[in-house]
Design a protein around this motif. Structure first.
Motif, mmCIF file in Angstrom:
data_model
loop_
_atom_site.group_PDB
_atom_site.id
_atom_site.type_symbol
_atom_site.label_atom_id
_atom_site.label_comp_id
_atom_site.label_asym_id
_atom_site.label_seq_id
_atom_site.Cartn_x
_atom_site.Cartn_y
_atom_site.Cartn_z
ATOM 1 N N UNK A 163 0.813 -1.223 0.000
ATOM 2 C CA UNK A 163 0.000 0.000 0.000
ATOM 3 C C UNK A 163 0.845 1.271 0.000
ATOM 4 N N UNK A 164 1.956 1.248 0.739
ATOM 5 C CA UNK A 164 2.835 2.421 0.782
ATOM 6 C C UNK A 164 3.453 2.692 -0.588
ATOM 7 N N UNK A 165 3.931 1.630 -1.232
ATOM 8 C CA UNK A 165 4.543 1.799 -2.555
ATOM 9 C C UNK A 165 3.519 2.265 -3.588
ATOM 10 N N UNK A 166 2.302 1.729 -3.497
ATOM 11 C CA UNK A 166 1.260 2.146 -4.424
ATOM 12 C C UNK A 166 0.907 3.620 -4.239
ATOM 13 N N UNK A 167 0.847 4.064 -2.976
ATOM 14 C CA UNK A 167 0.546 5.465 -2.690
ATOM 15 C C UNK A 167 1.656 6.377 -3.226
ATOM 16 N N UNK A 168 2.893 5.937 -3.043
ATOM 17 C CA UNK A 168 4.036 6.720 -3.574
ATOM 18 C C UNK A 168 3.993 6.797 -5.094
ATOM 19 N N UNK A 169 3.663 5.674 -5.709
ATOM 20 C CA UNK A 169 3.624 5.649 -7.188
ATOM 21 C C UNK A 169 2.520 6.573 -7.710
ATOM 22 N N UNK A 170 1.356 6.546 -7.085
ATOM 23 C CA UNK A 170 0.266 7.416 -7.505
ATOM 24 C C UNK A 170 0.631 8.883 -7.286
ATOM 25 N N UNK A 171 1.315 9.189 -6.181
ATOM 26 C CA UNK A 171 1.696 10.571 -5.898
ATOM 27 C C UNK A 171 2.665 11.092 -6.950
#
Length: 295
Positions: free
Chosen positions: A285-293
């Motif tokens: 979830x953290x990596x996905x949030x970073x990628x979307x940001x």
């Protein structure tokens, strides 16, 4: 494929039964925002109490209630240490967990109690309906999980339940409104560990043995299942959906474990595998949030 199907069925059954424990962890970890490490001890306590009761001829359903009550008492001890003596919640849980190791040994009188020839809720359902024992275990697990989800959904919609949820979100606001956050935390910890004890008793009757080490790593499984459920159903925001997702996350976790074992991994590496699953579930979830940001 023939060996995979029984393993898959067993993993689903284990996932549902342990899912009740996951619901208990969800109450402290997500609702109260407390890292309660009592879980490892209270899970084994529920199994120990259930094993002793069933081995002495007690009705297996009554044994489940006593095991759940034992879990409630374990949660009360942790809550008492945390709220009355203001010991940090994580340390209070560790203290209770350590104490429960000796208590569980005293309860059983030995390291494990087999229940191979004793009646259980699963065997009674199997005899009454004619279904296989494995199917009866799965049905019992689904029934108990559904009842717990419905009960939690109702309870946390009441005034006390809503106050417990508010305590986890902003306890300063709850204090300002005149409610006791200490009492709310105590109730939450008692309910949480009561469910953990019930799960331990159900797993004990499913495996037909009560063992002193059956709760080892329970908190890791609980956290992994919660995160997996949230990753799979991150768009579901309703409370009942989150509770259901926690149980489904538990099932997915045990299916992953079963697949890994079927691929030939050493069972002694399961602790390592569990840690990797938890780490991935938390990191994705953290990596996905970073990628979307960044996009």
């Amino acid at each position: 494929m023939e060996s995979l199907l029984p393993a898959f069925e067993g993993a689903v059954t284990q996932g549902v039964l342990w899912g009740i424990m996951v619901l208990g962890v969800y109450i402290t970890y997500r609702i109260l925002d407390i890292a309660d490490l009592t879980v490892d001890g209270s899970f084994a306590l529920g199994g120990s109490v259930c094993a002793v009761c069933v081995a002495n001829g007690m009705n297996p359903f009554l044994a489940l209630l006593l095991a759940m009550f034992a879990g409630v008492l374990a949660g009360f001890v942790t809550g008492f240490l945390h709220t009355v003596f203001e010991i940090p919640a994580i340390l209070a849980g560790i203290l209770t967990q350590i104490a429960l190791w000796s208590i569980n040994l005293h309860v059983m009188g030995k390291s494990n109690i087999p229940l191979l020839r004793m009646p259980t809720v699963n065997s009674q359902l199997s005899e009454a309906t004619g279904m296989s024992l494995s199917a009866a275990c799965l049905v019992i697990g689904i029934i108990f999980a559904a009842v717990v989800i419905i009960a939690l959904y109702w309870f946390f919609g009441t005034e006390v339940g809503a106050t417990i949820r508010a305590t986890g979100n902003n306890e300063y606001m709850v204090r300002a409104l005149g409610s006791s956050t200490k009492v709310m935390k105590l109730i939450g910890l008692m309910i949480s560990n009561g469910l953990v004890g019930l799960s331990g008793a159900l797993v004990c009757q499913q495996q037909r043995v009560g063992d002193i080490g059956m709760g080892t790593g329970a908190i890791v499984i609980g956290l992994a299942a919660i995160v997996i459920g949230e990753v799979l159903f991150r768009r579901m925001v309703s409370f009942w959906a989150r509770l259901t997702a926690a149980v489904i996350g538990s099932v997915v976790y045990f299916i992953i474990r079963a697949i890994v074992l079927q691929l030939g991994m050493d069972p002694n590496d399961m602790k390592l595998i569990s840690a990797i699953i938890v780490a991935l579930a938390l990191a994705v979830p953290f990596c996905m949030a970073k990628f979307k940001a960044r996009r």
